[in-house]
Design a protein around this motif. Structure first.
Motif, PDB file in Angstrom:
ATOM      1  N   ALA A 146       0.831  -1.205   0.000  1.00 20.73           N
ATOM      2  CA  ALA A 146       0.000   0.000   0.000  1.00 20.73           C
ATOM      3  C   ALA A 146       0.863   1.252   0.000  1.00 20.73           C
ATOM      4  CB  ALA A 146      -0.926  -0.011   1.216  1.00 20.73           C
ATOM      5  N   ALA A 147       1.952   1.218   0.769  1.00 24.45           N
ATOM      6  CA  ALA A 147       2.858   2.366   0.803  1.00 24.45           C
ATOM      7  C   ALA A 147       3.482   2.598  -0.568  1.00 24.45           C
ATOM      8  CB  ALA A 147       3.942   2.149   1.854  1.00 24.45           C
ATOM      9  N   GLY A 148       3.812   1.486  -1.265  1.00 21.22           N
ATOM     10  CA  GLY A 148       4.379   1.615  -2.602  1.00 21.22           C
ATOM     11  C   GLY A 148       3.393   2.204  -3.592  1.00 21.22           C
ATOM     12  N   ALA A 180       0.902   4.176  -2.828  1.00 20.46           N
ATOM     13  CA  ALA A 180       0.735   5.589  -2.483  1.00 20.46           C
ATOM     14  C   ALA A 180       1.879   6.420  -3.049  1.00 20.46           C
ATOM     15  CB  ALA A 180       0.663   5.749  -0.965  1.00 20.46           C
ATOM     16  N   GLU A 181       3.080   5.878  -2.948  1.00 18.77           N
ATOM     17  CA  GLU A 181       4.240   6.595  -3.490  1.00 18.77           C
ATOM     18  C   GLU A 181       4.129   6.699  -5.007  1.00 18.77           C
ATOM     19  OE1 GLU A 181       7.763   8.637  -3.807  1.00 18.77           O
ATOM     20  OE2 GLU A 181       6.505   8.229  -2.052  1.00 18.77           O
ATOM     21  N   ALA A 182       3.675   5.606  -5.653  1.00 21.33           N
ATOM     22  CA  ALA A 182       3.523   5.639  -7.107  1.00 21.33           C
ATOM     23  C   ALA A 182       2.518   6.706  -7.515  1.00 21.33           C
ATOM     24  CB  ALA A 182       3.059   4.266  -7.612  1.00 21.33           C
ATOM     25  N   SER A 183       1.439   6.844  -6.746  1.00 18.40           N
ATOM     26  CA  SER A 183       0.435   7.854  -7.063  1.00 18.40           C
ATOM     27  C   SER A 183       1.011   9.260  -6.952  1.00 18.40           C
ATOM     28  CB  SER A 183      -0.762   7.682  -6.121  1.00 18.40           C
ATOM     29  OG  SER A 183      -1.742   8.658  -6.379  1.00 18.40           O
ATOM     30  N   ARG A 184       1.889   9.468  -5.962  1.00 15.14           N
ATOM     31  CA  ARG A 184       2.459  10.807  -5.761  1.00 15.14           C
ATOM     32  C   ARG A 184       3.363  11.220  -6.912  1.00 15.14           C
ATOM     33  NH1 ARG A 184       2.606   9.178  -0.298  1.00 15.14           N
ATOM     34  NH2 ARG A 184       4.744   8.428  -0.465  1.00 15.14           N
ATOM     35  N   VAL A 185       4.002  10.231  -7.565  1.00 17.44           N
ATOM     36  CA  VAL A 185       4.905  10.581  -8.663  1.00 17.44           C
ATOM     37  C   VAL A 185       4.226  10.435 -10.023  1.00 17.44           C
ATOM     38  CG1 VAL A 185       6.947   9.964  -7.342  1.00 17.44           C
ATOM     39  CG2 VAL A 185       5.866   8.240  -8.804  1.00 17.44           C
ATOM     40  N   GLY A 186       2.905  10.245 -10.014  1.00 16.78           N
ATOM     41  CA  GLY A 186       2.160  10.280 -11.266  1.00 16.78           C
ATOM     42  C   GLY A 186       1.929   8.950 -11.922  1.00 16.78           C
ATOM     43  N   GLY A 216      -2.035   3.584  -9.587  1.00 12.44           N
ATOM     44  CA  GLY A 216      -2.164   2.719  -8.426  1.00 12.44           C
ATOM     45  C   GLY A 216      -3.604   2.309  -8.256  1.00 12.44           C
ATOM     46  N   PRO A 217      -4.175   1.519  -9.201  1.00 15.92           N
ATOM     47  CA  PRO A 217      -5.615   1.213  -9.210  1.00 15.92           C
ATOM     48  C   PRO A 217      -6.007   0.295  -8.056  1.00 15.92           C
ATOM     49  CG  PRO A 217      -4.478  -0.119 -10.850  1.00 15.92           C
ATOM     50  CD  PRO A 217      -3.462   0.849 -10.312  1.00 15.92           C
ATOM     51  N   PRO A 218      -7.231   0.453  -7.537  1.00 13.75           N
ATOM     52  CA  PRO A 218      -7.706  -0.414  -6.461  1.00 13.75           C
ATOM     53  C   PRO A 218      -8.025  -1.824  -6.937  1.00 13.75           C
ATOM     54  CG  PRO A 218      -9.464   1.042  -7.169  1.00 13.75           C
ATOM     55  CD  PRO A 218      -8.226   1.491  -7.900  1.00 13.75           C
ATOM     56  N   VAL A 219      -8.139  -2.019  -8.238  1.00 19.43           N
ATOM     57  CA  VAL A 219      -8.419  -3.335  -8.808  1.00 19.43           C
ATOM     58  C   VAL A 219      -7.224  -3.772  -9.639  1.00 19.43           C
ATOM     59  CG1 VAL A 219      -9.933  -4.666 -10.320  1.00 19.43           C
ATOM     60  CG2 VAL A 219     -10.904  -2.861  -8.881  1.00 19.43           C
ATOM     61  N   LEU A 247      -8.634  -8.892  -9.588  1.00 18.19           N
ATOM     62  CA  LEU A 247      -8.498  -9.093  -8.154  1.00 18.19           C
ATOM     63  C   LEU A 247      -8.763  -7.763  -7.467  1.00 18.19           C
ATOM     64  CD1 LEU A 247      -7.535 -10.947  -5.771  1.00 18.19           C
ATOM     65  CD2 LEU A 247      -5.256  -9.976  -6.140  1.00 18.19           C
ATOM     66  N   THR A 248      -9.684  -7.763  -6.501  1.00 11.49           N
ATOM     67  CA  THR A 248     -10.002  -6.508  -5.830  1.00 11.49           C
ATOM     68  C   THR A 248     -10.126  -6.688  -4.330  1.00 11.49           C
ATOM     69  OG1 THR A 248     -11.569  -4.666  -5.657  1.00 11.49           O
ATOM     70  CG2 THR A 248     -12.491  -6.827  -6.161  1.00 11.49           C
ATOM     71  N   ARG A 249      -9.649  -5.676  -3.615  1.00  6.12           N
ATOM     72  CA  ARG A 249      -9.854  -5.571  -2.169  1.00  6.12           C
ATOM     73  C   ARG A 249     -10.625  -4.294  -1.841  1.00  6.12           C
ATOM     74  NH1 ARG A 249      -4.818  -8.086  -2.503  1.00  6.12           N
ATOM     75  NH2 ARG A 249      -4.646  -9.996  -1.259  1.00  6.12           N
ATOM     76  N   GLU A 250     -11.173  -3.653  -2.867  1.00  2.00           N
ATOM     77  CA  GLU A 250     -11.923  -2.412  -2.671  1.00  2.00           C
ATOM     78  C   GLU A 250     -13.252  -2.765  -1.990  1.00  2.00           C
ATOM     79  OE1 GLU A 250     -14.163   0.788  -2.633  1.00  2.00           O
ATOM     80  OE2 GLU A 250     -14.822  -0.778  -4.025  1.00  2.00           O
TER      81      GLU A 250
END
Length: 336
Positions: free
Chosen positions: A106-108, A110-116, A119-122, A238-241
């Motif tokens: 999850a931390a990875g 989040a970091e990927a989202s910050r750099v553009g 990071g899809p939930p599915v 695969l989803t955990r949403e």
């Protein structure tokens, strides 16, 4: 006992003595066991039940027949491996290592989202290896509930051979397991035999009257569905949403309610006075030798919940007020 023995497989001492005697004699009833081992009839019956409960012999019409040595040792090895696996899985759940690793991922993301980056939930899984790895992880860490739906219904021998150890591991842990299959299952003997095997171990099985969607949902927290409902070979999602998983669970419940119970095997319906067979017979024997439900369930390789379900069934059929009366009433009826 000198020389090689079964102590390291947790079946030495009195049990091994009785099994070796059965191998020499080719089979024996409880009276013969009592005579050769110098035991009382009740003690011989209890010894024989332990041998049968460990899978070292079969019992039919009061006669114990030894299982071939290679098969007997294989069953003891599988039993010990299962116990070790259960202990390791319990420690995994206790220490929270999986949650810790998911936090890293999850931390990875989040970091990927910050750099553009995405990071899809599915998660999209396209290769068979990735899908199988996801299935293995989902079932390994399931703790409360496992829901599956198979639209086609027919399970190939390869599918069954791969699924059996995973399904049995889940059922041994006492997980509530439900399996929903398409109507084609009714026409396939191999599939039906496996479904009856699952049901015997505590799985609830239903056959759908209407088309169903392919899915697997574990602990109402993670779900796996097909990318293409018409072609499962095209990959999976695969989803955990939480919202999506909740929607899939609701759909599953609707499909389940519209389905029919698994039909019993031909000739398998028992009247209340019929002699118990299969797992129920093994549970009856275990009640005479195991002092706790946990020990009896462990010896039979089933979950405590399933073991207690069979105990309750036996009590009802015998009109027993407690489990200590079960063995006495069963003996009066000639069941043991």
């Amino acid at each position: 006992m000198t020389g090689p023995n079964l102590e390291f497989l947790e079946a030495g001492g009195d049990v091994e003595q009785a099994y070796r005697l059965l191998l020499r004699l080719g089979g024996a009833d409880h009276d013969a066991l009592a005579r050769h081992l110098g035991l009382s009839p009740d003690a011989a019956a209890a010894r024989g039940s332990r041998v049968v409960g460990l899978g070292l012999a079969t019992a039919q019409d009061g006669v114990l027949r030894p299982v071939p040595p290679g098969k007997a040792v294989e069953r003891l090895v599988e039993r010990r491996l299962a116990r070790s696996r259960d202990a390791l899985e319990a420690e995994v759940a206790r220490c929270g290592i999986v949650d810790s690793l998911h936090d890293e991922r999850a931390a990875g993301l989040a970091e990927a989202s910050r750099v553009g980056r995405d990071g899809p939930p599915v998660q999209r899984l396209e290769s068979l290896d990735d899908i199988q790895a996801a299935l293995d992880e989902m079932t390994f860490f399931t703790r409360t509930e496992n829901l599956t739906a198979q639209p086609r219904g027919v399970l190939s021998p390869h599918h069954i051979s791969h699924s059996r150890p995973l399904d049995m591991r889940v059922l041994r842990r006492g997980v509530a397991m439900r399996s929903l299959l398409g109507r084609d299952a009714l026409g396939d003997p191999g599939t039906m035999a496996y479904l009856w095997e699952l049901a015997d171990k505590g799985c609830e099985v239903r056959i759908a009257r209407q088309p169903v969607e392919r899915m697997i949902v574990c602990d109402r927290a993670v779900a796996l569905t097909s990318l293409d409902p018409e072609d499962g070979s095209k990959g999976a999602l695969l989803t955990r949403e939480p919202g999506l998983v909740a929607t899939l669970v609701k759909l599953y419940e609707q499909m389940w309610e519209a389905a029919d119970p698994l039909p019993a095997p031909s000739g398998a319906t028992q009247s209340p006075g019929a002699r118990p067979e299969g797992v129920e017979r093994q549970v009856l024997d275990a009640l005479r030798t195991a002092d706790k439900d946990e020990a009896g369930a462990r010896d039979l390789g089933i979950s405590v919940r399933t073991y207690r379900k069979h105990v309750a069934s036996l009590m009802q059929r015998l009109d027993a007020t407690n489990r200590f009366q079960v063995a006495l009433l069963a003996r009066e009826r000639g069941w043991i």
